[in-house]
Design an enzyme around this catalytic site. Structure first.
Site, PDB file in Angstrom:
ATOM      1  N   GLU A  47       3.066   7.709  -4.245  1.00 22.26           N
ATOM      2  CA  GLU A  47       2.310   8.040  -5.451  1.00 22.26           C
ATOM      3  C   GLU A  47       3.182   7.925  -6.689  1.00 22.26           C
ATOM      4  OE1 GLU A  47       3.890  10.802  -6.738  1.00 22.26           O
ATOM      5  OE2 GLU A  47       4.966  10.936  -4.837  1.00 22.26           O
ATOM      6  N   GLU A  61       7.134   8.605  -4.755  1.00 25.28           N
ATOM      7  CA  GLU A  61       6.912   7.164  -4.618  1.00 25.28           C
ATOM      8  C   GLU A  61       7.217   6.633  -3.213  1.00 25.28           C
ATOM      9  OE1 GLU A  61      10.781   4.924  -6.590  1.00 25.28           O
ATOM     10  OE2 GLU A  61       9.512   6.035  -7.984  1.00 25.28           O
TER      11      GLU A  61
END
Length: 348
Positions: free
Chosen positions: A170, A315
């Protein structure tokens, strides 16, 4: 997608066969610890005696958050859009990790404020940013479903490409606040229990974040669990968190192993499991994040992470770092000789 559709059952015959093989390998029983457990779990997931991780797939979902207006992040929202270009340009941490592990990396915009599409980014925008959940619901029911669908579609792309492991990641300024608020709603906890430093706010910033979460939980009637999980997503969630949950659910329904990253992905995993408890069987947990609320999420999910490296980047970086560990577990399981093959006495 239908989040409540049945998940694929694990292959218990393959699990039993893998367990029996481990008992015959040239080592004392249990001496490889978690590496043995990983191989056996992957055998049940992949339905084979000798599991492998050949084609890991990483989908990074990016979105912006209206609650950023409350000053909960140390970075401006423009960083979300800037990082999209960094991901596809190869300069981000996850870009390096994907290259080094041979993973396919895709970046998906599910709701950023980017003024125009970023080249190389998959466009699946639900809306340009959620609303400020301190004042109104973050999203509508239709938007929540669209976010789930975007995640399921990413999982379908991974399956079509022959992926054998799905990793979600994300990006979104203020998304640790959204993840903490969602997890608080699902677990019936106050903001102070899960609010953390995120991008690096100080103690006063963390306290302000916790107070904002409490205010939002009260506003939306989420101050005590249990609660309707989709209502919680609509009230205080994020589009990327919904997409992650949709991807996890679709993977479980299709029978694809999932490696869950850190705090924000953990909140999405909790949402997925609350929507469909069977999804938990298909989840491995990569690492213990340094984000303060992650431990509570791991406890709620009865999860034992593979690594503890004090990472909190997000991430999917922690999950990507764990790919070699999964591969080593599989290689040991497949490549070690049995006592009979090696001519070694077995006391069993």
């Amino acid at each position: 997608m239908n989040p409540h559709a049945a998940v694929k059952p694990l292959d218990e015959a393959a699990r039993a066969a893998a367990l029996a093989r481990q008992a015959q390998l040239t080592k004392p029983a249990g001496s490889l610890g978690r590496l043995e457990e990983i191989a056996i779990q992957l055998a049940a997931m992949q339905g084979t005696l000798l599991p492998r991780i050949h084609h890991p797939w990483i989908s990074i979902f990016a979105a912006d958050h209206g609650v950023a207006d409350e000053g909960v992040s140390a970075f401006p929202q423009a960083v979300t859009q800037q990082m999209l270009a960094n991901f596809v340009g190869g300069g981000a941490a996850i870009s390096v990790l994907a290259r080094e592990t041979g993973a396919t990396l895709e970046v998906i915009d599910v709701g950023t404020l980017a003024p125009s599409p970023v080249a190389g980014v998959v466009q699946a925008q639900v809306r340009r940013s959620t609303a400020n959940f301190c004042r109104q619901p973050a999203m509508s029911a239709a938007q929540a479903q669209a976010a789930l669908d975007a995640g399921a579609t990413a999982c379908a792309r991974a399956r079509t490409a022959g992926a054998d492991l799905f990793i979600g990641g994300e990006m979104g300024i203020a998304n640790t606040t959204a993840a903490a608020a969602l997890a608080c709603a699902l677990l019936g906890l106050p903001g102070a229990a899960l609010a953390g430093a995120g991008t690096g706010v100080d103690h006063a910033g963390v306290a302000r974040k916790a107070a904002l979460i409490d205010r939002a939980l009260a506003l939306h009637g989420l101050a005590s669990a249990p609660t309707d999980s989709l209502h919680a997503l609509c009230a205080v969630g994020g589009f990327e968190i919904g997409a992650l949950a949709g991807a996890y659910l679709a993977a479980a329904q299709a029978g694809m192993p999932v490696l869950v990253d850190g705090f924000i992905c953990g909140a999405a995993a909790l949402l997925a499991v609350r929507l469909n408890p069977g999804a938990r069987d298909w989840m491995l947990f990569a690492h213990a994040s340094a984000e303060s609320g992650h431990a509570a999420l791991l406890r709620a999910l009865d999860a034992q992470p593979l690594l503890a490296l004090d990472m909190r980047l997000g991430e999917a970086s922690g999950a990507a770092a764990a790919i070699p560990l999964l591969r080593l577990a599989c290689a040991l399981h497949a490549g070690m000789a049995t006592f009979a093959e090696a001519g070694v006495a077995n006391n069993a």
